[in-house]
Design a protein around this motif. Structure first.
Motif, PDB file in Angstrom:
ATOM      1  N   ALA A 378       5.149   2.271  -0.219  1.00  0.00           N
ATOM      2  CA  ALA A 378       4.020   2.419   0.706  1.00  0.00           C
ATOM      3  C   ALA A 378       2.975   3.374   0.146  1.00  0.00           C
ATOM      4  CB  ALA A 378       4.515   2.915   2.071  1.00  0.00           C
ATOM      5  N   ARG A 379       3.460   4.494  -0.428  1.00  0.00           N
ATOM      6  CA  ARG A 379       2.513   5.465  -0.974  1.00  0.00           C
ATOM      7  C   ARG A 379       1.727   4.869  -2.125  1.00  0.00           C
ATOM      8  NH1 ARG A 379       0.981   9.665  -3.941  1.00  0.00           N
ATOM      9  NH2 ARG A 379       0.467  11.620  -2.844  1.00  0.00           N
ATOM     10  N   GLU A 380       2.421   4.095  -2.953  1.00  0.00           N
ATOM     11  CA  GLU A 380       1.731   3.458  -4.088  1.00  0.00           C
ATOM     12  C   GLU A 380       0.601   2.551  -3.585  1.00  0.00           C
ATOM     13  OE1 GLU A 380       0.909   2.426  -8.046  1.00  0.00           O
ATOM     14  OE2 GLU A 380       2.172   4.015  -7.207  1.00  0.00           O
ATOM     15  N   LEU A 381       0.878   1.796  -2.553  1.00  0.00           N
ATOM     16  CA  LEU A 381      -0.155   0.904  -1.996  1.00  0.00           C
ATOM     17  C   LEU A 381      -1.331   1.692  -1.411  1.00  0.00           C
ATOM     18  CD1 LEU A 381       2.128  -1.715  -0.225  1.00  0.00           C
ATOM     19  CD2 LEU A 381       0.586  -2.181  -2.151  1.00  0.00           C
ATOM     20  N   LEU A 382      -1.031   2.779  -0.718  1.00  0.00           N
ATOM     21  CA  LEU A 382      -2.084   3.526  -0.006  1.00  0.00           C
ATOM     22  C   LEU A 382      -2.898   4.419  -0.931  1.00  0.00           C
ATOM     23  CD1 LEU A 382      -0.183   4.496   3.258  1.00  0.00           C
ATOM     24  CD2 LEU A 382      -2.198   3.021   3.099  1.00  0.00           C
ATOM     25  N   TRP A 383      -2.305   4.817  -2.045  1.00  0.00           N
ATOM     26  CA  TRP A 383      -3.058   5.727  -2.918  1.00  0.00           C
ATOM     27  C   TRP A 383      -3.559   5.014  -4.195  1.00  0.00           C
ATOM     28  CZ3 TRP A 383      -0.313   8.175   0.781  1.00  0.00           C
ATOM     29  CH2 TRP A 383      -0.845   9.355   1.291  1.00  0.00           C
ATOM     30  N   THR A 384      -3.511   3.698  -4.182  1.00  0.00           N
ATOM     31  CA  THR A 384      -4.046   2.909  -5.287  1.00  0.00           C
ATOM     32  C   THR A 384      -5.349   2.268  -4.849  1.00  0.00           C
ATOM     33  OG1 THR A 384      -1.841   2.434  -6.162  1.00  0.00           O
ATOM     34  CG2 THR A 384      -3.631   0.960  -6.836  1.00  0.00           C
ATOM     35  N   ALA A 385      -6.370   2.343  -5.691  1.00  0.00           N
ATOM     36  CA  ALA A 385      -7.656   1.711  -5.368  1.00  0.00           C
ATOM     37  C   ALA A 385      -7.845   0.467  -6.248  1.00  0.00           C
ATOM     38  CB  ALA A 385      -8.779   2.697  -5.617  1.00  0.00           C
ATOM     39  N   PRO A 386      -8.247  -0.669  -5.684  1.00  0.00           N
ATOM     40  CA  PRO A 386      -8.474  -0.817  -4.235  1.00  0.00           C
ATOM     41  C   PRO A 386      -7.160  -0.961  -3.482  1.00  0.00           C
ATOM     42  CG  PRO A 386      -8.908  -2.887  -5.345  1.00  0.00           C
ATOM     43  CD  PRO A 386      -8.597  -1.909  -6.442  1.00  0.00           C
ATOM     44  N   CYS A 387      -7.178  -0.508  -2.225  1.00  0.00           N
ATOM     45  CA  CYS A 387      -5.984  -0.527  -1.393  1.00  0.00           C
ATOM     46  C   CYS A 387      -5.874  -1.848  -0.650  1.00  0.00           C
ATOM     47  CB  CYS A 387      -6.042   0.634  -0.409  1.00  0.00           C
ATOM     48  SG  CYS A 387      -4.747   0.598   0.859  1.00  0.00           S
ATOM     49  N   ASP A 388      -4.636  -2.435  -0.742  1.00  0.00           N
ATOM     50  CA  ASP A 388      -4.376  -3.653   0.026  1.00  0.00           C
ATOM     51  C   ASP A 388      -3.900  -3.220   1.411  1.00  0.00           C
ATOM     52  OD1 ASP A 388      -3.421  -5.972   1.173  1.00  0.00           O
ATOM     53  OD2 ASP A 388      -2.708  -6.807  -0.722  1.00  0.00           O
ATOM     54  N   LEU A 389      -4.823  -3.189   2.369  1.00  0.00           N
ATOM     55  CA  LEU A 389      -4.499  -2.673   3.709  1.00  0.00           C
ATOM     56  C   LEU A 389      -3.434  -3.494   4.400  1.00  0.00           C
ATOM     57  CD1 LEU A 389      -7.857  -1.523   5.361  1.00  0.00           C
ATOM     58  CD2 LEU A 389      -5.903  -0.113   4.692  1.00  0.00           C
ATOM     59  N   ARG A 390      -3.463  -4.800   4.198  1.00  0.00           N
ATOM     60  CA  ARG A 390      -2.485  -5.646   4.890  1.00  0.00           C
ATOM     61  C   ARG A 390      -1.070  -5.320   4.413  1.00  0.00           C
ATOM     62  NH1 ARG A 390       0.204  -9.981   3.660  1.00  0.00           N
ATOM     63  NH2 ARG A 390      -0.899 -10.233   1.684  1.00  0.00           N
ATOM     64  N   ARG A 391      -0.895  -5.254   3.090  1.00  0.00           N
ATOM     65  CA  ARG A 391       0.425  -4.942   2.547  1.00  0.00           C
ATOM     66  C   ARG A 391       0.819  -3.504   2.868  1.00  0.00           C
ATOM     67  NH1 ARG A 391       0.703  -5.852  -3.554  1.00  0.00           N
ATOM     68  NH2 ARG A 391       2.888  -5.244  -3.151  1.00  0.00           N
ATOM     69  N   ALA A 392      -0.164  -2.607   2.818  1.00  0.00           N
ATOM     70  CA  ALA A 392       0.134  -1.205   3.110  1.00  0.00           C
ATOM     71  C   ALA A 392       0.589  -1.045   4.559  1.00  0.00           C
ATOM     72  CB  ALA A 392      -1.091  -0.340   2.839  1.00  0.00           C
ATOM     73  N   THR A 393      -0.036  -1.759   5.464  1.00  0.00           N
ATOM     74  CA  THR A 393       0.359  -1.692   6.879  1.00  0.00           C
ATOM     75  C   THR A 393       1.785  -2.173   7.049  1.00  0.00           C
ATOM     76  OG1 THR A 393      -1.932  -2.077   7.583  1.00  0.00           O
ATOM     77  CG2 THR A 393      -0.207  -2.516   9.200  1.00  0.00           C
ATOM     78  N   THR A 394       2.133  -3.271   6.345  1.00  0.00           N
ATOM     79  CA  THR A 394       3.493  -3.813   6.415  1.00  0.00           C
ATOM     80  C   THR A 394       4.497  -2.820   5.840  1.00  0.00           C
ATOM     81  OG1 THR A 394       2.621  -6.068   6.225  1.00  0.00           O
ATOM     82  CG2 THR A 394       4.958  -5.736   5.719  1.00  0.00           C
ATOM     83  N   ALA A 395       4.125  -2.194   4.710  1.00  0.00           N
ATOM     84  CA  ALA A 395       5.039  -1.249   4.053  1.00  0.00           C
ATOM     85  C   ALA A 395       5.304  -0.034   4.923  1.00  0.00           C
ATOM     86  CB  ALA A 395       4.446  -0.825   2.705  1.00  0.00           C
ATOM     87  N   VAL A 396       4.279   0.511   5.579  1.00  0.00           N
ATOM     88  CA  VAL A 396       4.452   1.661   6.460  1.00  0.00           C
ATOM     89  C   VAL A 396       5.342   1.292   7.643  1.00  0.00           C
ATOM     90  CG1 VAL A 396       3.270   3.265   8.020  1.00  0.00           C
ATOM     91  CG2 VAL A 396       2.309   2.796   5.767  1.00  0.00           C
ATOM     92  N   ALA A 397       5.120   0.094   8.210  1.00  0.00           N
ATOM     93  CA  ALA A 397       5.937  -0.350   9.343  1.00  0.00           C
ATOM     94  C   ALA A 397       7.396  -0.517   8.924  1.00  0.00           C
ATOM     95  CB  ALA A 397       5.379  -1.664   9.894  1.00  0.00           C
ATOM     96  N   GLU A 398       7.618  -1.043   7.717  1.00  0.00           N
ATOM     97  CA  GLU A 398       8.987  -1.228   7.229  1.00  0.00           C
ATOM     98  C   GLU A 398       9.673   0.129   7.022  1.00  0.00           C
ATOM     99  OE1 GLU A 398      11.349  -3.585   3.625  1.00  0.00           O
ATOM    100  OE2 GLU A 398       9.152  -3.733   3.809  1.00  0.00           O
ATOM    101  N   TYR A 399       8.945   1.095   6.496  1.00  0.00           N
ATOM    102  CA  TYR A 399       9.479   2.445   6.297  1.00  0.00           C
ATOM    103  C   TYR A 399       9.856   3.056   7.648  1.00  0.00           C
ATOM    104  CZ  TYR A 399       9.588   7.369   4.798  1.00  0.00           C
ATOM    105  OH  TYR A 399       9.957   8.676   4.539  1.00  0.00           O
ATOM    106  N   GLN A 400       9.008   2.849   8.654  1.00  0.00           N
ATOM    107  CA  GLN A 400       9.289   3.380   9.984  1.00  0.00           C
ATOM    108  C   GLN A 400      10.557   2.747  10.563  1.00  0.00           C
ATOM    109  OE1 GLN A 400       6.423   2.284  12.923  1.00  0.00           O
ATOM    110  NE2 GLN A 400       7.163   3.753  14.453  1.00  0.00           N
ATOM    111  N   ARG A 401      10.724   1.441  10.404  1.00  0.00           N
ATOM    112  CA  ARG A 401      11.909   0.765  10.935  1.00  0.00           C
ATOM    113  C   ARG A 401      13.185   1.245  10.246  1.00  0.00           C
ATOM    114  NH1 ARG A 401       8.331  -3.694  11.010  1.00  0.00           N
ATOM    115  NH2 ARG A 401       9.102  -4.396   8.953  1.00  0.00           N
ATOM    116  N   ALA A 402      13.057   1.495   8.948  1.00  0.00           N
ATOM    117  CA  ALA A 402      14.233   1.965   8.200  1.00  0.00           C
ATOM    118  C   ALA A 402      14.661   3.342   8.686  1.00  0.00           C
ATOM    119  CB  ALA A 402      13.913   1.997   6.701  1.00  0.00           C
ATOM    120  N   ILE A 403      13.712   4.209   8.972  1.00  0.00           N
ATOM    121  CA  ILE A 403      14.044   5.545   9.489  1.00  0.00           C
ATOM    122  C   ILE A 403      14.747   5.411  10.837  1.00  0.00           C
ATOM    123  CG2 ILE A 403      13.054   7.682  10.393  1.00  0.00           C
ATOM    124  CD1 ILE A 403      10.855   7.429   8.278  1.00  0.00           C
TER     125      ILE A 403
END
Length: 413
Positions: A378-403
Motif C-alpha cells: 500500500a505504501r509503495e502505491l501511495l508514495w509512487t508518482a503517479p499514484c494509482d488511486l484505485r489500487r491504492a484504495t484497495t490496498a489500504v482496505a485490504e490492510y485494514q481487513r487483515a488487521i
C-alpha cells in the motif's frame, strides 16, 4: 263616470282625503329629495360629462332614459297632487258629493297620465290612446326606474373610484420613467413605449367604459396592476443604470478586481491540474479555460459605451460582464476543487494507512509478516508518482481487513 254607475267606488270622507293628501305630500317630498340627490351624485356628474363608449354607454343610455321618464312621471304625479290640493282647498264646511267623488278619483283612481301614447299592440278598438295609473302605481313605476338608474350610476362610480386613482398613478409613473430615460439616452426605449401604448389603451377604456372592467361586481385592476409592476421594474432598472453612470469609476474598479480574481483562480486551477496529472495515475481532468483576456476585452469595451453616453447599453453589458466573471470564477474553483480533490484523496489514504499501522503496532502485530507485506504494498502505491488511486484504495482496505482479522484471532485465542 256617473256617481251612480255600477261598480263605482264609494267616495272618501273629507277626513280621509285630508289624511291621504298629507301622506302624499310627504311622499312627494321624499321622492323629490331622492331625485335631487341623483342629480348631485358624483357618479351622475361623471357620466353626464364623460364621452362614453361600449357597455358603459349602452347602460347609461338606458339609465338616462329611465331618469327622463322618472322626472316626467314625477311631474304628472305632482300635477295630480296639485289638482287634488286645489280642489280640496275649495271645499266648504259641507263638501258636495261630486267634489268628494272627484277627489277620490284623483287620489286613488287612475289619475296620472303616462307620457306617450299606448303602443298599438296594447290598444283596443275603443280604448283610450293614453294610459293612466293610480298614484300608488306611479310611485311603483318611479321606484323601479329609480332603482335601475341608480344601480348603473353607483356601479359606474364604484368602477371609476377603483380604477381612476391607480390609472393616474400609473400615468405619473410612466412620465417619471420617461424623464429618467430621457436623462440617460436620446433614443426611444422599447419597453417604455410598449407600456405607454398599453397604458394609453387602458386610460381610454377606464375613462370611457369603466363598466367593461367590472367582474362579479368588482373592478378588475389586473391589467393596470401589470402595467404598474412593469413600470416599477423598468424604473428600478433605470435607476440602477443611473447609479452605474454616476459611479462608473468605482463600478469599473469592482469589475477589474473580479476579473483579477478570475485570472488568479484559473492559474491555480491549471497548476493544480498539472500537479494532479503528474501525481495521480489515469486522472481525467478538463483543461481549465482562460477567460481573463476575453473578460478584460469586454471591460475595455465598456469605456467606448461610456464615451458615447450609451448608459442603458453600458449597464446591460456591465451586468452581463459581472455575471460572466462570477460564472468564470466558479468554474475555475470547480476545476481547482476537482484537481485538489484527487490529491486530497491520496493524502487521506496516506493518513489512514499510517493510522492502521499504528494500530497494528499497538496490538502487537508490528512484526507480522502478512501485515508488513500488505503495508509495504500500500505504501509503495501511495508514495509512487503517479499514484494509482484505485489500487491504492484497495490496498489500504485490504490492510485494514487483515488487521481486523488478526485482532479477532487474538481475542478467540
Amino acid at each position: 263616470m256617473s256617481e251612480s254607475g255600477a261598480g263605482a267606488a264609494a267616495p272618501m270622507s273629507r277626513e280621509g282625503i285630508e289624511h291621504a293628501l298629507d301622506g302624499l305630500r310627504e311622499e312627494k317630498d321624499r321622492i323629490l329629495a331622492a331625485l335631487l340627490a341623483v342629480d348631485d351624485h358624483h357618479g351622475y356628474r361623471l357620466l353626464t360629462g364623460a364621452r362614453l363608449a361600449g357597455e358603459t354607454w349602452h347602460r347609461w343610455a338606458g339609465a338616462r332614459d329611465r331618469l327622463a321618464l322618472l322626472w316626467q312621471l314625477f311631474d304628472e304625479y305632482s300635477r295630480t297632487l296639485e289638482t287634488a290640493a286645489a280642489l280640496h282647498a275649495r271645499l266648504g264646511r259641507r263638501p258636495d258629493h261630486d267634489s268628494l267623488v272627484e277627489l277620490t278619483r284623483l287620489l286613488s283612481g287612475p289619475s296620472v297620465e303616462l307620457p306617450g301614447e299606448i303602443p298599438l299592440e296594447k290598444r283596443t278598438l275603443l280604448g283610450p290612446e293614453k294610459e293612466r295609473l293610480t298614484l300608488d302605481e306611479t310611485v311603483t313605476l318611479m321606484a323601479d326606474a329609480y332603482d335601475k338608474a341608480a344601480g348603473v350610476i353607483a356601479a359606474a362610480d364604484a368602477a371609476w373610484s377603483a380604477l381612476l386613482v391607480p390609472l393616474e398613478e400609473a400615468e405619473e409613473s410612466w412620465r417619471d420613467t420617461a424623464r429618467l430615460v430621457q436623462s440617460l439616452e436620446d433614443v426611444r426605449h422599447v419597453e417604455l413605449d410598449r407600456l405607454g401604448r398599453e397604458l394609453t389603451a387602458l386610460g381610454r377604456l377606464v375613462r370611457t367604459d369603466p363598466l367593461s372592467l367590472v367582474r362579479d361586481g368588482q373592478a378588475d385592476t389586473g391589467r393596470l396592476d401589470r402595467v404598474r409592476e412593469g413600470l416599477d421594474a423598468l424604473r428600478a432598472g433605470l435607476a440602477n443604470v443611473a447609479r452605474i453612470r454616476d459611479g462608473y469609476e468605482a463600478h469599473a474598479a469592482r469589475l477589474e478586481e473580479a476579473i483579477t480574481h478570475v485570472e488568479a483562480a484559473e492559474r491555480d486551477a491549471r497548476e493544480a491540474r498539472r500537479t494532479a496529472l503528474l501525481k495521480i495515475e489515469g486522472a481525467v481532468l478538463p483543461e481549465p479555460p482562460e477567460t481573463g483576456a476575453a473578460l478584460r476585452d469586454r471591460l475595455a469595451a465598456l469605456d467606448a459605451l461610456r464615451e458615447s453616453c450609451r448608459w442603458i447599453e453600458l449597464a446591460e453589458r456591465a451586468g452581463e460582464l459581472d455575471r460572466a466573471a462570477g460564472a468564470a470564477l466558479e468554474q475555475a474553483r470547480d476545476g481547482l476543487r476537482l484537481s485538489t480533490g484527487l490529491l486530497d484523496r491520496r493524502g487521506e489514504l496516506r493518513g489512514r494507512l499510517e493510522a492502521y499501522r499504528a494500530k497494528a503496532a499497538r496490538l502487537g502485530f508490528a512484526e507480522d509478516e502478512l501485515l508488513t507485506r500488505l503495508y509495504g504494498e500500500a505504501r509503495e502505491l501511495l508514495w509512487t508518482a503517479p499514484c494509482d488511486l484505485r489500487r491504492a484504495t484497495t490496498a489500504v482496505a485490504e490492510y485494514q481487513r487483515a488487521i481486523k482479522a488478526c485482532e479477532s484471532e487474538t481475542r478467540r485465542a
